[in-house]
Design a protein around this motif. Structure first.
Motif, PDB file in Angstrom:
ATOM      1  N   HIS A   1      -6.962   1.116   3.334  1.00 39.19           N
ATOM      2  CA  HIS A   1      -5.981   1.324   3.155  1.00 39.19           C
ATOM      3  C   HIS A   1      -5.531   0.931   1.193  1.00 39.19           C
ATOM      4  N   VAL A   2      -4.803   2.468   0.899  1.00 38.53           N
ATOM      5  CA  VAL A   2      -4.809   2.145  -0.798  1.00 38.53           C
ATOM      6  C   VAL A   2      -3.594   2.908  -1.186  1.00 38.53           C
ATOM      7  N   ASN A   3      -2.778   2.176  -1.791  1.00 41.39           N
ATOM      8  CA  ASN A   3      -1.792   2.414  -2.512  1.00 41.39           C
ATOM      9  C   ASN A   3      -2.104   3.557  -4.148  1.00 41.39           C
ATOM     10  N   GLY A   4      -1.648   4.824  -3.554  1.00 43.24           N
ATOM     11  CA  GLY A   4      -2.194   5.866  -4.938  1.00 43.24           C
ATOM     12  C   GLY A   4      -1.351   5.476  -6.127  1.00 43.24           C
ATOM     13  N   ASP A   5      -0.516   5.008  -6.117  1.00 46.43           N
ATOM     14  CA  ASP A   5       0.529   4.724  -7.297  1.00 46.43           C
ATOM     15  C   ASP A   5      -0.825   3.816  -8.407  1.00 46.43           C
ATOM     16  N   SER A   6      -1.834   3.300  -7.606  1.00 50.22           N
ATOM     17  CA  SER A   6      -3.158   2.052  -8.313  1.00 50.22           C
ATOM     18  C   SER A   6      -4.168   3.464  -8.488  1.00 50.22           C
TER      19      SER A   6
ATOM     20  N   VAL B   1      -7.212 -10.887  -2.368  1.00 47.82           N
ATOM     21  CA  VAL B   1      -8.392 -10.559  -1.383  1.00 47.82           C
ATOM     22  C   VAL B   1      -7.397  -8.993  -0.703  1.00 47.82           C
ATOM     23  N   TYR B   2      -7.017  -9.492   0.273  1.00 49.78           N
ATOM     24  CA  TYR B   2      -6.284  -9.176   1.408  1.00 49.78           C
ATOM     25  C   TYR B   2      -4.401  -8.632   1.558  1.00 49.78           C
ATOM     26  N   VAL B   3      -3.947  -8.746   0.369  1.00 53.68           N
ATOM     27  CA  VAL B   3      -2.915  -9.037   0.913  1.00 53.68           C
ATOM     28  C   VAL B   3      -2.416  -8.094  -0.430  1.00 53.68           C
ATOM     29  N   GLY B   4      -3.313  -6.956  -1.182  1.00 53.42           N
ATOM     30  CA  GLY B   4      -2.883  -6.454  -2.755  1.00 53.42           C
ATOM     31  C   GLY B   4      -2.456  -5.250  -2.081  1.00 53.42           C
ATOM     32  N   ARG B   5      -3.614  -3.935  -3.107  1.00 49.50           N
ATOM     33  CA  ARG B   5      -2.816  -2.576  -2.939  1.00 49.50           C
ATOM     34  C   ARG B   5      -3.975  -2.176  -2.300  1.00 49.50           C
ATOM     35  N   ILE B   6      -4.905  -2.759  -1.868  1.00 51.32           N
ATOM     36  CA  ILE B   6      -5.674  -2.174  -1.011  1.00 51.32           C
ATOM     37  C   ILE B   6      -5.644  -2.695   0.210  1.00 51.32           C
ATOM     38  N   ALA B   7      -5.910  -2.586   1.150  1.00 51.02           N
ATOM     39  CA  ALA B   7      -6.518  -3.297   2.513  1.00 51.02           C
ATOM     40  C   ALA B   7      -6.782  -2.387   3.084  1.00 51.02           C
ATOM     41  N   TYR B   8      -7.466  -3.956   3.893  1.00 48.68           N
ATOM     42  CA  TYR B   8      -8.493  -3.600   5.333  1.00 48.68           C
ATOM     43  C   TYR B   8      -8.502  -3.739   6.257  1.00 48.68           C
ATOM     44  N   GLU B   9      -9.169  -3.010   7.591  1.00 51.36           N
ATOM     45  CA  GLU B   9      -9.059  -2.819   8.820  1.00 51.36           C
ATOM     46  C   GLU B   9     -10.350  -3.091   9.299  1.00 51.36           C
TER      47      GLU B   9
ATOM     48  N   ILE C   1       0.996  -0.990  -0.142  1.00 48.88           N
ATOM     49  CA  ILE C   1       0.161  -0.306   0.288  1.00 48.88           C
ATOM     50  C   ILE C   1       0.851   1.098   0.178  1.00 48.88           C
ATOM     51  N   ASP C   2       2.037   1.093   0.148  1.00 48.13           N
ATOM     52  CA  ASP C   2       3.173   2.294  -0.403  1.00 48.13           C
ATOM     53  C   ASP C   2       3.639   2.797  -1.501  1.00 48.13           C
ATOM     54  N   PRO C   3       3.273   3.456  -2.161  1.00 47.36           N
ATOM     55  CA  PRO C   3       4.036   3.679  -3.321  1.00 47.36           C
ATOM     56  C   PRO C   3       5.977   3.909  -2.848  1.00 47.36           C
ATOM     57  N   LEU C   4       5.625   4.609  -2.170  1.00 50.59           N
ATOM     58  CA  LEU C   4       7.324   4.449  -1.907  1.00 50.59           C
ATOM     59  C   LEU C   4       8.094   2.854  -1.177  1.00 50.59           C
ATOM     60  N   ASP C   5       7.134   2.654  -0.828  1.00 50.68           N
ATOM     61  CA  ASP C   5       7.108   1.173   0.252  1.00 50.68           C
ATOM     62  C   ASP C   5       8.439   2.180   1.766  1.00 50.68           C
TER      63      ASP C   5
END
Length: 950
Positions: free
Chosen positions: A416-421, A139-147, A84-88
């Motif tokens: 949480h979502v990766n802004g690069d995507s 589903v849960y370990v991609g570029r969208i993460a859920y809490e 989820i972090d573009p800069l890791d």
């Protein structure tokens, strides 16, 4: 169905325990106590249930308990390993909880019945462990993460699991077709073109660009579209400065020529209106956007101050007020029975990561989101997360791992979502909106992006974050990465992509050329504000605020009406009888009765009244009792709503959380929306407005001057030195007066930014409240409200003082000395409750004929003409007249510094020599002493000083 009560008597079953317990199968479930108030404006939380597990599913969950634990671990902890972090730059470690071996699952080929464990939507199904692992990770370990697994509601947890898992990773719930991809590309590309254009044309401009966070635009576009297709008509948007210009020009149809006009030093509105305007990053727009076949949706981006997050409660209050009319319709049981709070209006709040976790008003506003008199039906929050605040890294900006963790205080799910995507950003928004629209609760999208420049474009971020900015400067932009992807996928050609950029750049060049002939469009009053005028306009008028004695008596009786089946507290019987007695006699009307008469008479005229704050129903000083509680059932009635059945207006008593800033901001937002609403915020004690100072400074005192926004908000700030100590005595009148733009000399037309008053009689207070609505313009009203005067017999009024032809008097003359003004040796000017102390002392000293006590009831705008008229009989008789200003506040506080020069101007005009002298406490660092003995000594000295030498 949610219901909004309107005047009904509520008699629920007895419910007085701090908590209830429900026993089932030997277990005890603790249930939160439900409060008894279902008066007008009360909004019940929506109750949702999802069918529980079937017996077969429960059996399967027990048989395959290790698999269940594994699946729940991925739901709970998947976000810790998600990309989820573009800069890791987030500290990621191996998450042991995500390893199936930890649960004894070590054979990838082993098959499991996943019914009741994974929500495939297909009932009983045999999956291999390898397939299960692959699916859950997708589903849960991609570029969208859920809490969402920490939510206390099983219904909400199941809703998320079923929604996310019933669609495979290959067939996502939000299909991004080629047209949507091209739209996303256009938004991103145009945002980048604008930032580059401004950088070239205005290299020294602090524009707070969106570079690195461009995915915010497709996120908002997707949200607006989803809201429109769901039948909403209005969106209220609050956001800070970052990316504001990109949003205005990219989505909200803001004229670029107007933008360039502002950059070049022009005003955003007609300068002849006398406004000062605001900075570039606070510009606003309210377009009606059209999405496919849906009806148009109006998106209102609110003006905001530079104090981050201060606009959030304002937006929340405005959003609720927009649906206030629907609440009234619901409560009357007529039309629109299927329309619930939040169906037509939604609040959208954008935040920065540092401010979301650092500003206390965020916590206060979140705390309002689910309260029955404050909820607006759920907000969507988007945190544009740069992982940095100015130059402060996240590790120094918050104690939590995520900036969104503050939202967990209200059991709010977080995506949480990766802004690069950008496409995943759009999918995250779709999920968030579905949740909000289903449960009518808040949800947070943590949009993790980066900031290509420093805090502004002139800043050098590598001074403090060299490694972060080494990464940022070595990577392509978000628009370019997405453009390359679409070209690679054959969705768009290189030429078409470049054409999008070229055409927009050409349009910006044309807009820049047009600045030379640009004139800001005229400002007009529309919608609910139609018929209002600018306060400085010749058309602005004052009206008499008196009411017929018959109406006053009817309203007064209704305000203490107790139904036969309703049992009030025994001590309130005297309160009811006393008020009825004064209403019948027409004398001895106290403050609570006068207030109720103002409220009720306005309600009969179609106006709604809303008073919010801590303990407003009863009143801090147990004086108001505008709501009554049945002693046997805890049912609540608001007598004015219950008994004034013919009134079109309603009274909403919003007992609030222990918040000042957010609650005042909320009420202020409501005042922006509805000029036919009398919105009141009452501080528990006047001193407590300190917690809301930012709202007062940046909104109430300055909105008209900055943004041409009128407000009829009323602040009731209990004030008066009575031995209560430093924090329960003063509403800091001096601060309020300092915030006004009141003139130092008399003027024919006065347009003061807010009115500051210190009334001494219930009738004066009655007229002030009605004046707020009867004018054809709106002004904030700051009232130094009574404490001890609430029950003082001398501080009561007659009904005739509120009758036809009467109005508020900015100065109250002394009738005892007018018969023989030549005998007056000294005129004492004063304001507030000390009048009664001085009047009593004057009587004791037999000085009624030689000392005149004149009350200045309105301090801003200063009543030059009224005061001159009041002083004329004495100045004509004695040009050597001694004039004092007496106050109980310390010399460096209270009204003295505001009135001194202005009184001098009045006296000069009357030919009175010597000016005005001060009598009162000396300068002090506190508003009042905390020692009772010292207070009495000081107070006695102040009173004696008024008569010294006579």
């Amino acid at each position: 169905m949610n219901s909004i009560s309107a005047g009904r008597v509520h008699l629920p079953t007895r419910n007085v325990l701090a908590c209830l317990t429900q026993r089932s199968s030997g277990r005890v479930l603790v249930v939160r106590r439900k409060y008894h108030d279902e008066s007008f404006g009360f909004r019940k939380a929506r109750d949702f249930t999802i069918p529980d597990y079937s017996s077969d599913q429960l059996t399967n969950r027990a048989v395959n308990a290790p698999l269940l634990r594994y699946a729940d671990s991925l739901r709970t902890h998947g976000h810790r390993a998600a990309s989820i972090d573009p800069l890791d730059l987030l500290r990621r470690e191996r998450v042991a909880a995500l390893d199936p071996i930890r649960y004894g699952l070590d054979d990838p080929a082993r098959t499991f019945d996943v019914d009741g464990i994974i929500w495939t939507g297909e009932g009983q199904q045999e999956w291999t462990l390898e397939n299960i692992t692959s699916f859950l990770n997708a589903v849960y370990v991609g570029r969208i993460a859920y809490e969402y697994m920490d939510l206390p509601s099983k219904t909400e947890r199941l809703w998320f699991a079923k929604l996310l898992e019933s669609q495979s990773a290959l067939e996502p719930m939000t299909v991004i077709n080629a047209d949507k991809q091209k739209n996303i590309h256009a938004l991103l590309a145009k945002s980048e073109v604008l930032d580059n254009f401004l950088q070239v044309k205005f290299p020294n401009l602090k524009r707070y660009g969106l570079e690195g966070g461009e995915s915010m635009l497709p996120a908002l576009d997707a949200l607006f579209e989803a809201a429109s297709k769901a039948g909403m008509t209005q969106l209220i948007v609050a956001m800070p400065h970052r990316g504001r210009l990109n949003l205005l020009t990219g989505l909200l149809e803001y004229n670029p020529t107007s933008l360039f006009h502002k950059i070049k030093g022009g005003c955003e509105v007609d300068e002849s209106l006398g406004v000062s305007g605001d900075v570039l990053s606070h510009l606003v727009a309210s377009p009606t956007l059209q999405y496919d076949e849906a009806d148009g949706i109006k998106v209102s981006l609110l003006p905001n101050p530079s104090h981050l997050e201060a606009v959030s409660p304002v937006a929340l209050g405005k959003a609720r007020a927009k649906q206030y009319g629907l609440l009234k319709t619901l409560s009357s049981g007529k039309d629109n029975q299927d329309c619930m709070l939040g169906d037509k209006v939604m609040c959208v709040q954008l935040h920065g990561d540092a401010s979301f976790t650092g500003q206390g008003v965020v916590m206060e506003t979140l705390g309002l989101s689910g309260l029955p008199h404050f909820t607006s039906g759920g907000s969507v929050h988007i945190v544009v997360n740069n992982n940095i605040g100015y130059t402060t890294p996240a590790s120094s900006a918050r104690s939590s791992f995520y900036c969104s963790d503050i939202a967990k205080m209200i059991n709010c799910p977080v995506l949480h979502v990766n802004g690069d995507s950008p496409e995943d950003v759009v999918r995250a928004v779709d999920i968030a909106f579905k949740y909000r629209n289903h449960f009518r609760k808040d949800i947070v999208i943590d949009l993790i992006v980066y900031r290509r420049w420093g805090h502004n474009e002139l800043d050098e971020p590598a001074f403090t974050q060299p490694l972060m900015y080494e990464k940022i400067r070595s990577r392509s932009s978000v628009p370019k990465l997405y453009e390359d992807k679409l070209i690679s996928d054959g969705v768009i050609s290189v030429e078409a992509a470049q054409a999008v950029r070229d055409s927009y750049k050409a349009a910006l060049n044309t807009a820049l050329t047009d600045v030379a002939s640009y004139v800001p469009p005229p400002v007009s009053f529309e919608g609910a504000w139609k018929g209002m005028v600018w306060p400085a306009s010749p058309a602005a008028r004052e009206e008499k605020t008196g009411v017929s004695s018959a109406v006053l008596r009817d309203v007064g009786k209704a305000s203490v009406h107790v139904p036969q089946e309703f049992e009030i507290h025994s001590r309130l019987n005297r309160h009811v009888k006393s008020r009825l007695r004064s209403i019948e006699s027409g004398e001895g009307v106290d403050w609570a009765s006068a207030e109720a008469m103002a409220f009720g008479s306005l309600m009969l005229e179609g106006c709604d009244v809303r008073i919010a704050g801590q303990d407003v129903g009863r009143g801090t000083f147990s004086h108001r009792h505008a709501m009554l509680v049945d002693q046997k059932t805890e049912g609540v009635i608001v007598p004015l709503n219950h008994a004034l059945t013919e009134a079109k207006g309603k009274l909403e008593l919003a007992n609030s959380s222990l918040s000042e800033m957010a609650v005042l901001g909320f009420e202020y937002g409501a005042s922006w929306e509805r000029p036919d609403l009398l919105p009141i915020w009452e501080a528990q004690f006047g001193d407590f407005f300190n917690g809301a100072q930012i709202i007062i400074d940046t909104f109430i005192a300055s909105s008209e001057t900055k943004w041409l926004k009128q407000s009829g908000i009323v602040l009731l700030l209990p004030h008066g030195l009575d031995g209560a100590g430093p924090e329960h005595s003063s509403c800091r009148i001096e601060r309020m007066l300092q915030l006004t733009n009141d003139s130092y000399v008399a003027q024919d037309k006065v347009n003061v930014n807010m009115h500051v008053v210190f009334p001494t009689t219930p009738a004066q207070y009655f007229h002030l409240l009605r004046r707020q609505i009867k004018r054809n313009y709106r002004k904030p009203l700051i009232v130094a409200a009574p404490k001890g005067l609430l029950r003082l017999p001398a501080a009561s009024s007659k009904l005739t003082e509120m009758g036809p032809g009467t109005a508020f008097q900015p100065v109250l003359q002394d009738p005892l000395t007018l018969a023989n003004p030549k005998a007056v040796q000294r005129v004492v000017l004063l304001s507030g409750k000390i009048y009664y102390d001085l009047a009593k002392e004057r009587e004791t000293r037999n000085l009624e004929s030689s000392v005149a006590l004149i009350r200045v009831e309105e301090l801003a705008p200063f009543p030059f003409a009224a005061l001159s008229e009041a002083l004329t009989p004495y100045s004509d008789a004695n040009t050597q007249l001694e004039v004092l200003w007496v106050q109980e506040e310390p010399r460096n506080q209270g009204a003295w510094e505001h009135v001194q020069e202005r009184i001098g101007e009045v006296l000069k005009g009357l030919g009175v020599d010597g000016g005005v002298a001060y009598r009162g406490r000396k300068e002090d660092a506190v508003s009042a002493p905390g020692t009772g003995k010292l207070y009495k000594v000081q107070q006695l000295a102040v009173i004696e000083s008024a008569f010294q030498g006579l």
